[in-house]
Design a protein around this motif. Structure first.
Motif, mmCIF file in Angstrom:
data_model
loop_
_atom_site.group_PDB
_atom_site.id
_atom_site.type_symbol
_atom_site.label_atom_id
_atom_site.label_comp_id
_atom_site.label_asym_id
_atom_site.label_seq_id
_atom_site.Cartn_x
_atom_site.Cartn_y
_atom_site.Cartn_z
ATOM 1 N N GLY A 93 0.797 -1.235 0.000
ATOM 2 C CA GLY A 93 0.000 0.000 0.000
ATOM 3 C C GLY A 93 0.827 1.280 0.000
ATOM 4 N N PHE A 94 2.169 1.150 0.116
ATOM 5 C CA PHE A 94 3.045 2.327 0.084
ATOM 6 C C PHE A 94 3.843 2.322 -1.222
ATOM 7 C CE2 PHE A 94 2.527 1.361 4.626
ATOM 8 C CZ PHE A 94 2.125 2.602 5.104
ATOM 9 N N PHE A 95 4.387 3.490 -1.568
ATOM 10 C CA PHE A 95 5.228 3.542 -2.761
ATOM 11 C C PHE A 95 6.461 2.669 -2.575
ATOM 12 C CE2 PHE A 95 2.990 7.634 -3.558
ATOM 13 C CZ PHE A 95 2.512 7.322 -4.821
ATOM 14 N N SER A 96 6.835 1.934 -3.622
ATOM 15 C CA SER A 96 8.048 1.106 -3.578
ATOM 16 C C SER A 96 9.271 2.014 -3.731
ATOM 17 C CB SER A 96 8.008 0.067 -4.701
ATOM 18 O OG SER A 96 7.912 0.725 -5.957
ATOM 19 N N LEU A 97 10.450 1.469 -3.413
ATOM 20 C CA LEU A 97 11.679 2.280 -3.502
ATOM 21 C C LEU A 97 11.935 2.752 -4.924
ATOM 22 C CD1 LEU A 97 14.349 0.616 -1.177
ATOM 23 C CD2 LEU A 97 12.450 2.112 -0.596
ATOM 24 N N ASN A 98 11.680 1.847 -5.902
ATOM 25 C CA ASN A 98 11.950 2.232 -7.301
ATOM 26 C C ASN A 98 10.993 3.325 -7.774
ATOM 27 O OD1 ASN A 98 10.491 -0.357 -6.894
ATOM 28 N ND2 ASN A 98 9.858 -0.042 -9.019
ATOM 29 N N ALA A 99 9.786 3.405 -7.171
ATOM 30 C CA ALA A 99 8.831 4.466 -7.541
ATOM 31 C C ALA A 99 9.307 5.817 -6.999
ATOM 32 C CB ALA A 99 7.449 4.142 -6.999
ATOM 33 N N LEU A 100 9.900 5.790 -5.810
ATOM 34 C CA LEU A 100 10.339 7.039 -5.164
ATOM 35 C C LEU A 100 11.749 7.462 -5.561
ATOM 36 C CD1 LEU A 100 8.990 6.404 -1.556
ATOM 37 C CD2 LEU A 100 8.083 8.044 -3.191
ATOM 38 N N TRP A 101 12.670 6.475 -5.681
ATOM 39 C CA TRP A 101 14.080 6.808 -5.911
ATOM 40 C C TRP A 101 14.631 6.251 -7.231
ATOM 41 C CZ3 TRP A 101 12.681 5.831 -0.669
ATOM 42 C CH2 TRP A 101 12.881 6.902 0.192
ATOM 43 N N LYS A 102 13.769 5.675 -8.034
ATOM 44 C CA LYS A 102 14.132 5.109 -9.353
ATOM 45 C C LYS A 102 14.914 3.787 -9.221
ATOM 46 C CE LYS A 102 12.146 8.584 -11.222
ATOM 47 N NZ LYS A 102 10.695 8.400 -11.291
ATOM 48 N N ASN A 103 14.965 3.067 -10.361
ATOM 49 C CA ASN A 103 15.495 1.698 -10.378
ATOM 50 C C ASN A 103 16.945 1.573 -9.924
ATOM 51 O OD1 ASN A 103 13.092 0.675 -11.206
ATOM 52 N ND2 ASN A 103 13.681 0.314 -13.326
ATOM 53 N N LYS A 104 17.803 2.477 -10.406
ATOM 54 C CA LYS A 104 19.234 2.342 -10.115
ATOM 55 C C LYS A 104 19.479 2.367 -8.607
ATOM 56 C CE LYS A 104 23.809 4.109 -11.227
ATOM 57 N NZ LYS A 104 24.602 5.092 -11.987
ATOM 58 N N ILE A 105 18.869 3.328 -7.917
ATOM 59 C CA ILE A 105 19.051 3.438 -6.465
ATOM 60 C C ILE A 105 18.436 2.233 -5.767
ATOM 61 C CG2 ILE A 105 18.312 4.763 -4.418
ATOM 62 C CD1 ILE A 105 18.885 7.313 -6.029
ATOM 63 N N ALA A 106 17.249 1.805 -6.233
ATOM 64 C CA ALA A 106 16.574 0.649 -5.610
ATOM 65 C C ALA A 106 17.441 -0.608 -5.700
ATOM 66 C CB ALA A 106 15.212 0.412 -6.262
ATOM 67 N N VAL A 107 18.041 -0.852 -6.869
ATOM 68 C CA VAL A 107 18.908 -2.033 -7.044
ATOM 69 C C VAL A 107 20.120 -1.942 -6.115
ATOM 70 C CG1 VAL A 107 20.449 -3.243 -8.654
ATOM 71 C CG2 VAL A 107 18.168 -2.564 -9.402
ATOM 72 N N LEU A 108 20.718 -0.760 -6.035
ATOM 73 C CA LEU A 108 21.894 -0.579 -5.173
ATOM 74 C C LEU A 108 21.531 -0.755 -3.695
ATOM 75 C CD1 LEU A 108 23.541 2.454 -7.016
ATOM 76 C CD2 LEU A 108 24.458 0.131 -6.864
ATOM 77 N N VAL A 109 20.353 -0.283 -3.300
ATOM 78 C CA VAL A 109 19.905 -0.465 -1.913
ATOM 79 C C VAL A 109 19.691 -1.949 -1.630
ATOM 80 C CG1 VAL A 109 18.006 -0.043 -0.270
ATOM 81 C CG2 VAL A 109 18.901 1.841 -1.639
ATOM 82 N N GLY A 110 19.081 -2.669 -2.586
ATOM 83 C CA GLY A 110 18.904 -4.120 -2.443
ATOM 84 C C GLY A 110 20.246 -4.821 -2.268
ATOM 85 N N ASP A 111 21.228 -4.424 -3.069
ATOM 86 C CA ASP A 111 22.577 -5.005 -2.971
ATOM 87 C C ASP A 111 23.206 -4.691 -1.606
ATOM 88 O OD1 ASP A 111 22.294 -5.893 -5.532
ATOM 89 O OD2 ASP A 111 23.577 -4.389 -6.461
ATOM 90 N N TYR A 112 22.998 -3.456 -1.162
ATOM 91 C CA TYR A 112 23.547 -3.030 0.142
ATOM 92 C C TYR A 112 22.964 -3.886 1.272
ATOM 93 C CZ TYR A 112 24.228 -0.164 4.325
ATOM 94 O OH TYR A 112 24.554 0.265 5.586
ATOM 95 N N LEU A 113 21.648 -4.081 1.264
ATOM 96 C CA LEU A 113 20.991 -4.874 2.316
ATOM 97 C C LEU A 113 21.490 -6.319 2.300
ATOM 98 C CD1 LEU A 113 17.313 -3.566 1.943
ATOM 99 C CD2 LEU A 113 18.948 -2.962 3.737
ATOM 100 N N LEU A 114 21.669 -6.848 1.084
ATOM 101 C CA LEU A 114 22.168 -8.218 0.923
ATOM 102 C C LEU A 114 23.566 -8.338 1.534
ATOM 103 C CD1 LEU A 114 21.040 -10.785 -0.449
ATOM 104 C CD2 LEU A 114 22.230 -10.109 -2.519
ATOM 105 N N SER A 115 24.436 -7.374 1.216
ATOM 106 C CA SER A 115 25.815 -7.432 1.730
ATOM 107 C C SER A 115 25.849 -7.229 3.239
ATOM 108 C CB SER A 115 26.697 -6.384 1.034
ATOM 109 O OG SER A 115 26.241 -5.086 1.341
#
Length: 325
Positions: free
Chosen positions: A97-119
């Motif tokens: 029900g909330f905006f996703s990260l890619n909607a707010l910060w665009k795909n590139k930042i969302a992918v990098l944040v996903g990678d950061y959380l994984l690491s």
């Protein structure tokens, strides 16, 4: 008190402390990252996965330790990373029900944040020499990726058998819940491989039931769960549809495959497919299978003495198949 609050009751203290530790485990020196992770933490879901970790640990050993908290944090970091990446892959603008990260910060930042959380998740285990826990989680991540790719490969040809379907949902959904339960047991009883395996199997069975319940929502009228027919629109072969296909004559089969492949955006046709699946008893069959997995999971709990934690896990197993969304 709703059912999720009831399940959480015996581990309320642990969950409150976990929230603080989890937030801390996300911290970064980069202001943008902290702003995004703050957004993630404040829009959390029911937190079923850490609940599985704590309830399992408390049931098998009567206590939790720092390894349990780290295990719960790692699983939540990695789960959050996969959701962030999923939203990018699916081009989804909303999450719970909330905006996703890619909607707010665009795909590139969302992918990098996903990678950061994984690491961050991987390092949390490595820095504390939790290599046994890291192995459990790494196997889950590998299987989740394989399950997604297997589903994509099969969706192209719509040739999924019931056995392949079970393998897809085992890898895609059940493997992460299995990892939560195995982690809970391994964090407190690292030497008891038999109990760790028992709890892993328990989590896997709940995950299978959970996914079948999710698939059944696709055939539910009204606002509960996900929008009706969304799996058909995405050409996902779910258990009710597979059963209907297996019990259709040649002409019906051709019409069904053609509908899912070429007319999945046609609302009237999707409604006709849903009606056909219902008529062929696809929903009844899927419900029976879901209950079989649920009952098998409950049987595994009989190995453990009664406790508030066991009762909460029984509640969780029942909630999985009785939930409305």
């Amino acid at each position: 008190m709703n059912i999720v609050e009831q399940i959480k009751q015996p581990i309320l203290t642990e969950m409150e402390l976990f929230e603080k530790k989890f937030h801390k485990s996300m911290a970064s020196k980069v202001a943008l990252l902290n702003r995004i992770t703050y957004y993630i933490v404040n829009r959390k879901g029911k937190q079923m996965r850490p609940m599985f970790v704590f309830l399992t640990a408390k049931m098998v050993a009567g206590e939790v330790n720092e390894r349990t908290y780290r295990g719960a944090s790692v699983i939540e970091l990695i789960h959050t990373a996969t959701l962030v990446h999923d939203d990018v892959v699916d081009d989804s603008n909303k999450r719970r029900g909330f905006f996703s990260l890619n909607a707010l910060w665009k795909n590139k930042i969302a992918v990098l944040v996903g990678d950061y959380l994984l690491s961050k998740g991987l390092l949390l285990s490595i820095d504390n020499n939790d290599f046994d826990l890291l192995r459990i989680i790494s196997v889950a991540v590998r299987e989740m990726s394989e399950g997604e790719l297997l589903q994509i490969e099969k969706a192209r040809r719509l040739d999924i058998t019931e056995e392949v379907y079970y393998e897809i949902i085992r890898q895609k959904t059940a493997t992460l819940i299995a990892a939560c339960c195995a982690l809970g047991a391994a964090s407190v009883l690292p030497e008891h491989s038999e109990w760790i395996e028992k709890m892993r199997k328990f989590g896997e069975l709940i995950g299978m039931a959970f996914q079948i319940k999710d698939d059944l929502f696709d055939y539910t009228d009204g606002p509960i769960g996900k929008p009706t027919g969304i799996d058909i629109k995405e050409q996902k072969m779910t258990l009710p549809l597979i059963y209907a296909l297996n019990h259709a004559d040649k002409k019906e089969k051709r019409w069904l495959i053609n509908s899912v492949k070429n007319h999945n955006k046609d609302k009237k046709r999707v409604r006709e497919v849903i009606a056909f699946v219902k008529q062929k008893q696809g929903l009844i069959y899927a419900e029976q299978k879901m209950i079989e997995f649920q009952q098998e999971a409950l049987l595994l709990l009989n190995n453990f003495p009664n406790s508030p934690y066991k009762e909460a896990l029984v509640l969780m197993v029942n909630y999985v198949i009785e939930r409305k969304k």
